[in-house]
Design an enzyme around this catalytic site. Structure first.
Site, PDB file in Angstrom:
ATOM      1  CE  LYS A 165      -2.362  -5.583  -3.397  1.00 33.29           C
ATOM      2  NZ  LYS A 165      -2.270  -4.496  -2.427  1.00 33.29           N
ATOM      3  CG  ASP A 193      -5.002  -2.664  -0.831  1.00 29.87           C
ATOM      4  OD1 ASP A 193      -5.333  -1.461  -0.887  1.00 29.87           O
ATOM      5  OD2 ASP A 193      -3.878  -3.049  -0.451  1.00 29.87           O
ATOM      6  CD  GLU A 218      -5.217  -2.630   2.802  1.00 29.40           C
ATOM      7  OE1 GLU A 218      -5.681  -3.730   3.184  1.00 29.40           O
ATOM      8  OE2 GLU A 218      -3.999  -2.402   2.702  1.00 29.40           O
ATOM      9  CG  ASP A 241      -1.236  -0.067   3.353  1.00 28.14           C
ATOM     10  OD1 ASP A 241      -0.228   0.459   3.867  1.00 28.14           O
ATOM     11  OD2 ASP A 241      -1.160  -1.061   2.617  1.00 28.14           O
ATOM     12  CE  LYS A 265       2.492  -2.281   2.562  1.00 31.28           C
ATOM     13  NZ  LYS A 265       1.044  -2.114   2.589  1.00 31.28           N
TER      14      LYS A 265
HETATM   15 MG    MG Z   1      -2.568  -2.139   1.199  1.00 30.94          MG
END
Ligand code: MG
Length: 367
Positions: A165, A193, A218, A241, A265
């Site tokens: 992250k 990401d 990402e 994403d 997702k």
């Molecule tokens: Mg992501």
């Protein structure tokens, strides 16, 4: 089979690590999960779950899920839950948008279709590919050394894919990426990401500073256009994403050559029905996917396992075992991680039963 009632449960899912942090100082300490149990005029019940990543990751939040179900659920009573597309059309006409709200109901209907036909979901979604599904571990945003320490720990547990992250200051993010990549072997995968946390110039600075490393970047920026502007100027493999939230934008992004991989997702797109449409289209177009959800407990982890296991292996970039991030188990029978891998159940439907001792009494019943 007809829907007689829909019971709604709420459960907080705390974290084993205590806190999950990502871009722009955002963090969550407990996840607000909503579970629906569709009860029918037959013995079978269908289970579904939706668990937003706090109220500021996507336009979704826990109390919003339950408010949305209140709008939709009364109109579903008496309908046939296994007529998946009719249920979807009904939900879309009862409530515009709010795909995450519909996701848990759609999931419960698929669970019932599996139970009625005696087949696990993976069999209904295309068949099982391979023995197991490779998982990634999300590494909460901390100092570069703390994150490296976590990667080393999860590596020992069998993970070979890591999602850092990032999305904070470029200087610190560059250090995070360099420090962690230096720990990993060549066959291990590292994704940075940013979760929309960088401006385009910040993303370019980071990407240029790590351009010699074997990594993926990402969702650097908030808007699709900004992401494409970064993508056009770097050579690092690129994942989208947050901005890929439906079929139309997927087709546009494919046409624009805007990404190499997408993150699919389940709740972001409204449930298993649309996730399966997108999954199938990605397979046809040759786009690998991270197959997962925003967050979740055992029920969502089971759904992820079925969708991933029924996807040809070369298109499975990775998946997530969300149920291992929390000490709380909301259902029995969900996949359990084994050496960085998980397997979808062979039992009918999702293959899970509600842990009633943990979820308690319903917060609402529509009948
Ligand atoms: Mg992501």
């Amino acid at each position: 089979m007809k829907i007689e009632s829909i019971a709604v449960y709420q459960i907080d899912l705390p974290l084993v690590e205590g806190r999950y942090s990502w871009a722009d100082g955002k963090f969550v300490e407990k996840f607000d999960s909503t579970i629906v149990e569709i009860r029918t005029d037959q013995e079978a019940v269908g289970l579904g779950e939706v668990c937003p990543l706090g109220p500021f990751y996507l336009p979704a939040f826990g109390t919003g899920a339950r408010a949305g179900i209140e709008e939709i659920a009364p109109g579903l009573i008496g309908l046939v839950p296994t007529e998946i597309m009719k249920i979807k059309r009904h939900m879309d006409s009862a409530l515009l948008g709010h795909p995450y709200v519909k996701s848990c109901i759609d999931m419960a209907c698929w669970d019932l279709l599996g139970k009625e036909t005696g087949k696990p979901l993976w069999a209904l979604l295309g068949g099982k590919f391979g023995d197991s599904i490779q998982l990634y571990r999300a590494i909460s945003q901390e100092s570069p050394n703390e994150m490296a320490h976590k990667v080393a720990k999860y590596r020992e547990e069998g993970y070979q894919k890591f999602q850092l992250k990032v999305g904070s200051s470029p200087e610190e993010d560059i250090e995070r990426i360099h420090t962690v990549r230096s720990l990993l072997d060549r066959d291990e995968v590292l994704v940075a990401d940013a979760n929309t946390g960088w401006t385009a110039p910040e993303a370019l600075r980071v990407a240029n500073a790590v351009s010699s490393l074997d990594i993926f970047i990402e969702q650097p920026c908030a808007s699709y256009q900004k992401c494409v502007s970064v993508r056009d100027r770097i050579s690092t493999p690129f994942i989208l994403d947050e901005t890929i939230d439906g079929l139309e934008i997927l087709l546009r992004a494919h046409n624009d050559r805007a990404m190499d991989v997408i993150n699919l997702k389940i709740s972001k797109v409204g449930g298993i029905t649309v996730a399966c449409q997108i999954r199938d289209l990605c397979v046809s177009l040759g786009i690998p996917m991270t197959i997962e959800d925003s967050w979740g407990g055992d029920i969502i982890t089971a759904a992820i396992a079925h969708l991933a296991h029924s996807t040809p292996e070369e298109f499975r970039f990775s998946s997530t075992d969300f149920n291992s991030y929390s000490p709380i188990s909301n259902a029995f029978g969900a996949p359990v991680r084994d050496n960085g891998m998980m397997t979808a159940s062979d039992k009918p439907g999702l293959g899970v039963t509600l842990n009633k001792d943990i979820v308690g009494e319903p917060v609402a019943i529509y009948s």
